[in-house]
Motif scaffolding. Sequence first.
Motif, short mmCIF file in Angstrom:
data_model
loop_
_atom_site.label_atom_id
_atom_site.label_comp_id
_atom_site.label_asym_id
_atom_site.label_seq_id
_atom_site.Cartn_x
_atom_site.Cartn_y
_atom_site.Cartn_z
N ILE A 145 16.41 21.96 63.51
CA ILE A 145 17.36 22.31 62.56
C ILE A 145 16.56 21.84 61.27
O ILE A 145 16.49 23.01 60.16
N LEU A 146 15.89 20.95 61.13
CA LEU A 146 15.12 20.49 59.93
C LEU A 146 14.01 21.50 59.41
O LEU A 146 13.58 21.97 58.64
N VAL A 147 13.22 21.94 60.74
CA VAL A 147 12.06 22.87 60.49
C VAL A 147 12.65 24.09 60.01
O VAL A 147 12.24 24.83 58.99
N ILE A 148 13.95 24.84 60.39
CA ILE A 148 14.36 26.11 60.06
C ILE A 148 14.99 25.68 58.62
O ILE A 148 14.43 26.81 57.82
N VAL A 149 15.50 24.77 58.25
CA VAL A 149 16.20 24.38 56.86
C VAL A 149 14.86 24.36 55.93
O VAL A 149 14.90 25.10 54.80
N PHE A 150 13.90 23.60 56.29
CA PHE A 150 12.90 23.16 55.41
C PHE A 150 12.05 24.72 55.17
O PHE A 150 11.67 25.09 54.12
N SER A 151 11.81 25.46 56.27
CA SER A 151 11.16 26.62 56.17
C SER A 151 11.81 27.67 55.30
O SER A 151 11.32 28.43 54.28
N PHE A 152 13.07 27.68 55.34
CA PHE A 152 13.86 28.65 54.63
C PHE A 152 14.06 28.37 53.24
O PHE A 152 13.69 29.27 52.32
N ILE A 153 14.28 26.95 52.80
CA ILE A 153 13.95 26.77 51.49
C ILE A 153 12.79 26.90 50.87
O ILE A 153 12.66 27.41 49.64
N ILE A 154 11.60 26.57 51.57
CA ILE A 154 10.20 26.79 50.90
C ILE A 154 10.04 28.41 50.95
O ILE A 154 9.38 28.93 49.66
N LYS A 155 10.50 29.36 51.77
CA LYS A 155 10.41 30.76 51.55
C LYS A 155 11.10 31.16 50.17
O LYS A 155 10.70 32.14 49.58
N VAL A 156 12.45 30.75 50.31
CA VAL A 156 13.29 31.06 48.83
C VAL A 156 12.42 30.61 47.68
O VAL A 156 12.35 31.51 46.75
N VAL A 157 12.01 29.19 47.61
CA VAL A 157 11.10 29.06 46.42
C VAL A 157 9.93 29.82 46.02
O VAL A 157 9.80 30.13 44.94
N ARG A 158 9.20 29.88 47.20
CA ARG A 158 7.93 30.79 46.98
C ARG A 158 8.24 32.32 46.73
O ARG A 158 7.12 32.95 46.15
N ASP A 159 9.43 32.91 47.07
CA ASP A 159 9.77 34.02 46.78
C ASP A 159 10.32 34.43 45.30
O ASP A 159 10.24 35.46 44.89
N ARG A 160 10.61 33.22 44.77
CA ARG A 160 11.01 33.63 43.20
C ARG A 160 9.78 33.87 42.51
O ARG A 160 8.80 33.39 42.29
#
Length: 568
Positions: free
Chosen positions: A553-568
């Motif tokens: 779950i951590l991999v999924i959560v971390f990946s999603f957070i990094i994606k959101v941050v990079r997309d901004r």
Amino acid sequence: MSTIDWIVLFGTLLSIVAYGVWKTRGTKDMDSYLRGGSDVKWWAIGLSIMATQASAITFLSTPGQAYTDGMRFIQFYFGLPIAMILIAVFFLPIYYKLKVYTAYEYLETRFDMKTRMLAAFIFLIQRGLGAGITIYAPSIILSSLLGWDLKLTNIIIGVMVIIYTVSGGTKAVTQTQKAQMAIMMGGMVLAGYLVIVSLPSGVGFGDALQVAGKMGKLNVVNFEFDLSDRYNFWSGITGAVFLFMSYFGTDQSQVQRYLSGKSLSESRLGLMMNGLLKVPMQFIILLIGAMVFVFYQYNQPPVFFNETVKEQVYETPYADEFRGLESDYEDVFERKLEAVNDLTAAVDSGDETQVAVAKARVNQMQTQSDAIRDEARAMIGEAVPGAEVNDKDYIFMNYVMSVLPIGIVGLLFAVIFSAAMSSTSSELNALGSTTTIDFYKRRVKQDGDDLHYLKSSKMFTLAWGILAIIVASTLSLFENLIQAVNLIGSLFYPTVLGIFVVAFFFKSIKSNAVFIGAVLSQIAIIVIHYLNTIGQAGIFKMGFLWYNAFGCILVIVFSFIIKVVRDR
């Protein structure tokens, strides 16, 4: 052991090695070497999958686990059928569609090369350690029981495995595992039968179950939710599901077993066979441990099951004090035996009041007995510094050598050696293929011919075999060998599984995000385990099986957070 036992032991082992070499003679192309020619039938796949997981640790540690802690360990396998279904539905079709040699090839197609390399590298670390443990586990016990040098025992097991694994690759592993599974399960079923018939006259299997149950050894299911509890129903169908998905779905030592199938359907059937038969198999092995416990309620057990270490204590200034503990242990056993006989008689009479009274007395005596064993282990630690004071893994084989008849002893030792060879061969085969396909062919030499990569695979398999022997020669015992294997898997598998879950179900997450998320997750799991070890985990206090779900779950959560941050 007797001459007959030695003949049975070495005759069995040498026959397996010769059979593996003979059946795979003439393997001259990489596809046949790494995928076994892709012509294996479903039942052979199922047996190979089971044999890969059923290491010597299974047969050494599991009975001792039941003897000391009851049968609650079976709950660890409750999630296995669920994991097999998920892998058959989501993982297998992709592997077959892409015609991969290793599971990690898919990750480069979905993400990029660095993510593939990360997953493959994590696999090499944890499986490289695992291969050392699967050699060391039987070696530490067998060297003690047989009086062999530990390093020599490691070398004997390792060399026998290396011979046929390097020679025939995946097909050799699959062919030999069919014979090894027959030897392993046949030997254990025979041992279970002999435990029951060796009980005193008038004490049948039903009586033995009653005694085991009243003394808390048939604690098969616990529905209490507790994150710090390693084995309960909830950890079995959550954390263990993630572990099994990682192991069977992303670990090349298992993936390589079912990629050798004739078709997608054959591989799926092989997985389902494992899902259906593995739980009953573990139940039988645990039940044998519980029956050994019952046997020692009617027959005097040693205060410490590792006879070699006991002999060392007798040569120290603690000898007289230790013999005093043994005498106290015998006195408690005599009183407990009376209580056990009263319990058996009360059960037979159906008098519940008498059953309750006898049960309370038996368990009181058992508590006293356990306290003396704890005191003996503490004294051994002082008398023989560096000696392993946990004797769980010696219980079953001590019983085998002390009680079972000539010929059967050799067969049971052959079971342990066969199990070590079956799991180690799969691991070396997978380590060699992953090194060749994911690193050597992809990054070092991309223009080699088929024969070159075949030779490279054999050389890498040989190198990993030698390294496994070296690792085995430097290990020390964990609390329990079977828990050591599960712990190593729980530390590394979650990250790899998380990468695959993101790859399958979160198409919007790209390579950089999942790569960083995986690295952060792996660091977090190691830190959390360290904090749990020193008792400072706080809200993250949990049994190691929960790492599998949490890390994924951590991999999924971390990946999603990094994606959101990079997309901004």
